[in-house]
Scaffold this motif. Structure first.
Motif, PDB file in Angstrom:
ATOM      1  N   ALA A 195      -0.213  -4.483 -10.464  1.00 55.77           N
ATOM      2  CA  ALA A 195      -1.505  -3.851 -10.197  1.00 55.77           C
ATOM      3  C   ALA A 195      -2.485  -4.046 -11.338  1.00 55.77           C
ATOM      4  O   ALA A 195      -3.685  -3.752 -11.177  1.00 55.77           O
ATOM      5  N   ASP A 196      -2.008  -4.532 -12.482  1.00 54.74           N
ATOM      6  CA  ASP A 196      -2.909  -4.821 -13.602  1.00 54.74           C
ATOM      7  C   ASP A 196      -2.970  -6.322 -13.880  1.00 54.74           C
ATOM      8  O   ASP A 196      -3.342  -6.742 -14.969  1.00 54.74           O
ATOM      9  N   GLY A 197      -2.597  -7.137 -12.896  1.00 57.61           N
ATOM     10  CA  GLY A 197      -2.622  -8.574 -13.066  1.00 57.61           C
ATOM     11  C   GLY A 197      -4.028  -9.149 -13.068  1.00 57.61           C
ATOM     12  O   GLY A 197      -5.006  -8.441 -12.782  1.00 57.61           O
ATOM     13  N   PRO A 198      -4.170 -10.430 -13.358  1.00 60.85           N
ATOM     14  CA  PRO A 198      -5.493 -11.039 -13.498  1.00 60.85           C
ATOM     15  C   PRO A 198      -6.335 -11.025 -12.226  1.00 60.85           C
ATOM     16  O   PRO A 198      -7.561 -11.014 -12.308  1.00 60.85           O
ATOM     17  N   ASN A 199      -5.693 -11.026 -11.050  1.00 59.24           N
ATOM     18  CA  ASN A 199      -6.441 -11.020  -9.789  1.00 59.24           C
ATOM     19  C   ASN A 199      -6.366  -9.688  -9.065  1.00 59.24           C
ATOM     20  O   ASN A 199      -6.793  -9.576  -7.916  1.00 59.24           O
ATOM     21  N   ALA A 200      -5.811  -8.685  -9.746  1.00 64.21           N
ATOM     22  CA  ALA A 200      -5.536  -7.410  -9.080  1.00 64.21           C
ATOM     23  C   ALA A 200      -6.796  -6.734  -8.564  1.00 64.21           C
ATOM     24  O   ALA A 200      -6.805  -6.173  -7.458  1.00 64.21           O
ATOM     25  N   ALA A 201      -7.863  -6.752  -9.328  1.00 65.65           N
ATOM     26  CA  ALA A 201      -9.086  -6.065  -8.903  1.00 65.65           C
ATOM     27  C   ALA A 201      -9.637  -6.679  -7.620  1.00 65.65           C
ATOM     28  O   ALA A 201     -10.062  -5.957  -6.697  1.00 65.65           O
ATOM     29  N   ALA A 202      -9.629  -7.998  -7.547  1.00 62.82           N
ATOM     30  CA  ALA A 202     -10.118  -8.670  -6.339  1.00 62.82           C
ATOM     31  C   ALA A 202      -9.226  -8.365  -5.149  1.00 62.82           C
ATOM     32  O   ALA A 202      -9.712  -8.098  -4.035  1.00 62.82           O
ATOM     33  N   ILE A 203      -7.913  -8.367  -5.365  1.00 64.03           N
ATOM     34  CA  ILE A 203      -6.974  -8.086  -4.271  1.00 64.03           C
ATOM     35  C   ILE A 203      -7.138  -6.654  -3.786  1.00 64.03           C
ATOM     36  O   ILE A 203      -7.225  -6.381  -2.583  1.00 64.03           O
ATOM     37  N   ALA A 204      -7.198  -5.713  -4.718  1.00 63.74           N
ATOM     38  CA  ALA A 204      -7.366  -4.309  -4.339  1.00 63.74           C
ATOM     39  C   ALA A 204      -8.674  -4.083  -3.597  1.00 63.74           C
ATOM     40  O   ALA A 204      -8.772  -3.209  -2.726  1.00 63.74           O
ATOM     41  N   GLY A 205      -9.681  -4.887  -3.923  1.00 64.75           N
ATOM     42  CA  GLY A 205     -10.974  -4.739  -3.277  1.00 64.75           C
ATOM     43  C   GLY A 205     -10.964  -5.042  -1.794  1.00 64.75           C
ATOM     44  O   GLY A 205     -11.874  -4.619  -1.062  1.00 64.75           O
ATOM     45  N   PHE A 206      -9.945  -5.746  -1.320  1.00 60.84           N
ATOM     46  CA  PHE A 206      -9.838  -6.030   0.115  1.00 60.84           C
ATOM     47  C   PHE A 206      -9.249  -4.861   0.891  1.00 60.84           C
ATOM     48  O   PHE A 206      -9.255  -4.867   2.125  1.00 60.84           O
ATOM     49  N   THR A 207      -8.722  -3.858   0.206  1.00 65.09           N
ATOM     50  CA  THR A 207      -8.167  -2.695   0.890  1.00 65.09           C
ATOM     51  C   THR A 207      -9.250  -1.640   1.073  1.00 65.09           C
ATOM     52  O   THR A 207     -10.250  -1.612   0.347  1.00 65.09           O
ATOM     53  N   ALA A 208      -9.030  -0.758   2.036  1.00 66.76           N
ATOM     54  CA  ALA A 208      -9.962   0.353   2.240  1.00 66.76           C
ATOM     55  C   ALA A 208      -9.826   1.400   1.147  1.00 66.76           C
ATOM     56  O   ALA A 208     -10.787   2.093   0.809  1.00 66.76           O
ATOM     57  N   LEU A 209      -8.626   1.507   0.577  1.00 69.00           N
ATOM     58  CA  LEU A 209      -8.378   2.524  -0.447  1.00 69.00           C
ATOM     59  C   LEU A 209      -8.691   2.036  -1.850  1.00 69.00           C
ATOM     60  O   LEU A 209      -8.724   2.830  -2.791  1.00 69.00           O
ATOM     61  N   GLY A 210      -8.877   0.737  -2.001  1.00 71.68           N
ATOM     62  CA  GLY A 210      -9.259   0.190  -3.298  1.00 71.68           C
ATOM     63  C   GLY A 210      -8.178   0.202  -4.346  1.00 71.68           C
ATOM     64  O   GLY A 210      -8.471   0.202  -5.543  1.00 71.68           O
ATOM     65  N   ARG A 211      -6.914   0.197  -3.928  1.00 70.19           N
ATOM     66  CA  ARG A 211      -5.827   0.225  -4.909  1.00 70.19           C
ATOM     67  C   ARG A 211      -4.573  -0.400  -4.316  1.00 70.19           C
ATOM     68  O   ARG A 211      -4.459  -0.611  -3.110  1.00 70.19           O
ATOM     69  N   PHE A 212      -3.622  -0.663  -5.197  1.00 67.08           N
ATOM     70  CA  PHE A 212      -2.309  -1.165  -4.805  1.00 67.08           C
ATOM     71  C   PHE A 212      -1.427  -0.015  -4.321  1.00 67.08           C
ATOM     72  O   PHE A 212      -1.610   1.141  -4.713  1.00 67.08           O
ATOM     73  N   ALA A 213      -0.437  -0.355  -3.509  1.00 70.20           N
ATOM     74  CA  ALA A 213       0.607   0.602  -3.170  1.00 70.20           C
ATOM     75  C   ALA A 213       1.674   0.607  -4.243  1.00 70.20           C
ATOM     76  O   ALA A 213       1.793  -0.340  -5.034  1.00 70.20           O
ATOM     77  N   ALA A 214       2.447   1.661  -4.286  1.00 72.91           N
ATOM     78  CA  ALA A 214       3.682   1.682  -5.071  1.00 72.91           C
ATOM     79  C   ALA A 214       4.816   1.256  -4.143  1.00 72.91           C
ATOM     80  O   ALA A 214       4.750   1.472  -2.933  1.00 72.91           O
ATOM     81  N   PRO A 215       5.869   0.636  -4.675  1.00 74.10           N
ATOM     82  CA  PRO A 215       7.000   0.281  -3.819  1.00 74.10           C
ATOM     83  C   PRO A 215       7.534   1.456  -3.005  1.00 74.10           C
ATOM     84  O   PRO A 215       7.988   1.284  -1.867  1.00 74.10           O
ATOM     85  N   ALA A 216       7.470   2.652  -3.573  1.00 73.85           N
ATOM     86  CA  ALA A 216       7.955   3.835  -2.859  1.00 73.85           C
ATOM     87  C   ALA A 216       7.154   4.107  -1.590  1.00 73.85           C
ATOM     88  O   ALA A 216       7.683   4.701  -0.638  1.00 73.85           O
ATOM     89  N   ASP A 217       5.880   3.696  -1.560  1.00 71.93           N
ATOM     90  CA  ASP A 217       5.071   3.881  -0.351  1.00 71.93           C
ATOM     91  C   ASP A 217       5.639   3.060   0.808  1.00 71.93           C
ATOM     92  O   ASP A 217       5.674   3.516   1.954  1.00 71.93           O
ATOM     93  N   ILE A 218       6.077   1.852   0.513  1.00 83.22           N
ATOM     94  CA  ILE A 218       6.659   1.003   1.541  1.00 83.22           C
ATOM     95  C   ILE A 218       8.016   1.558   1.949  1.00 83.22           C
ATOM     96  O   ILE A 218       8.355   1.623   3.140  1.00 83.22           O
ATOM     97  N   ALA A 219       8.785   1.978   0.958  1.00 81.97           N
ATOM     98  CA  ALA A 219      10.119   2.515   1.230  1.00 81.97           C
ATOM     99  C   ALA A 219      10.068   3.748   2.117  1.00 81.97           C
ATOM    100  O   ALA A 219      10.959   3.965   2.951  1.00 81.97           O
ATOM    101  N   ALA A 220       9.032   4.563   1.969  1.00 81.00           N
ATOM    102  CA  ALA A 220       8.924   5.775   2.786  1.00 81.00           C
ATOM    103  C   ALA A 220       8.786   5.437   4.263  1.00 81.00           C
ATOM    104  O   ALA A 220       9.366   6.106   5.128  1.00 81.00           O
ATOM    105  N   THR A 221       8.019   4.392   4.565  1.00 81.12           N
ATOM    106  CA  THR A 221       7.863   3.989   5.961  1.00 81.12           C
ATOM    107  C   THR A 221       9.162   3.411   6.510  1.00 81.12           C
ATOM    108  O   THR A 221       9.548   3.681   7.654  1.00 81.12           O
ATOM    109  N   VAL A 222       9.849   2.619   5.701  1.00 75.44           N
ATOM    110  CA  VAL A 222      11.142   2.084   6.124  1.00 75.44           C
ATOM    111  C   VAL A 222      12.116   3.223   6.402  1.00 75.44           C
ATOM    112  O   VAL A 222      12.844   3.211   7.404  1.00 75.44           O
ATOM    113  N   ALA A 223      12.139   4.217   5.530  1.00 80.66           N
ATOM    114  CA  ALA A 223      13.042   5.353   5.715  1.00 80.66           C
ATOM    115  C   ALA A 223      12.735   6.092   7.011  1.00 80.66           C
ATOM    116  O   ALA A 223      13.651   6.540   7.719  1.00 80.66           O
TER     117      ALA A 223
END
Length: 246
Positions: A195-223
């Protein structure tokens, strides 16, 4: 939480990132967990110890997902060593990108072998062990629906293939009470995409929330999809992407 007490899960590519988070969340919810890894033996051992610290049984299996025999063996070893198999999470993947005119045959073959053939073979093998209430959950990608940068053609194609696999499995295995679903993560903070990588700001900008997920966010849906409460959800594509594809 003990919603998965008595269940056994296999998470491919479970030594790091999203896969490790999924393995730990399923263990927290009561499942015994096997993971596969290719090169990250030390990390796999750490995840296995964390699963055991939660009071669950753990199994770490070295398996190259590009090897059909290794994929099938990992499924069968899980069922044999842990006594059964209830949940398969197809998470292992490779991320090989570049201009479509420059990608070589080896890159194409490995991407399709790991990202497409391996999930099919794992599901095929798992279907011989799963009983009613069984779950097959595959991990796709937001770029399977929206490739916002050049160089993603090969990877996007491989992840889009999982939509067809999921819907086919849902129809075929539904009469046996087995569900199949696909989770498409958006930008997620991992070693390979920090989330602090060189292209992170541009990537996050494509989301509605403007930020990266944490791995736990994905895991919660799988669970959730693995739990009994999700027994009527099958053939679904669930975007956990902060509005990336919205």
């Amino acid at each position: 939480m003990t919603t998965l007490n008595g269940k056994v899960a296999l998470v491919t590519g479970g030594a790091r990132g999203i896969g490790a988070a999924i393995a730990l969340r399923l263990a927290q919810d009561g499942a015994d967990v096997a993971i596969t890894y290719e090169n990250s033996a030390d990390r796999a051992a750490v995840v296995a110890k964390q699963v055991e610290a939660l009071g669950r049984r753990a199994l770490a299996i070295r398996a190259d997902s590009a090897d059909p025999a290794a994929v099938r063996d990992a499924v069968d070893r899980t069922a044999t060593a842990l006594g059964r198999l209830d949940i398969l999470v197809n998470n292992a993947a490779v991320f090989l990108v570049g201009p479509v005119t420059e990608l070589g045959d080896d890159e194409v073959e490995r991407t399709l072998a790991v990202n497409v053939r391996a999930p099919f073979l794992a599901a095929q093998a798992a279907a011989r062990h799963l009983t009613e209430g069984g779950r097959i959950i595959s991990i796709g990608s937001n770029v399977g629906e929206r490739a916002v940068f050049p160089g993603l053609s090969l990877y996007s194609m491989s992840k889009t293939a999982l939509i067809g696999l999921t819907r086919g499995l849902a129809r075929e295995l539904g009469p046996r009470g087995i569900t199949a679903n696909l989770v498409n993560p958006g930008p997620t903070d991992t070693d390979t995409n920090p989330a602090d990588g060189p292209n992170a700001a541009a990537i996050a900008g494509f989301t509605a929330l403007g930020r990266f997920a944490a791995p736990a966010d994905i895991a919660a849906t799988v669970a959730h999809l693995a739990a009994p409460e999700a027994g009527y959800v099958t053939g679904a594509v669930v975007n956990v992407d902060g509005g990336f594809t919205g």
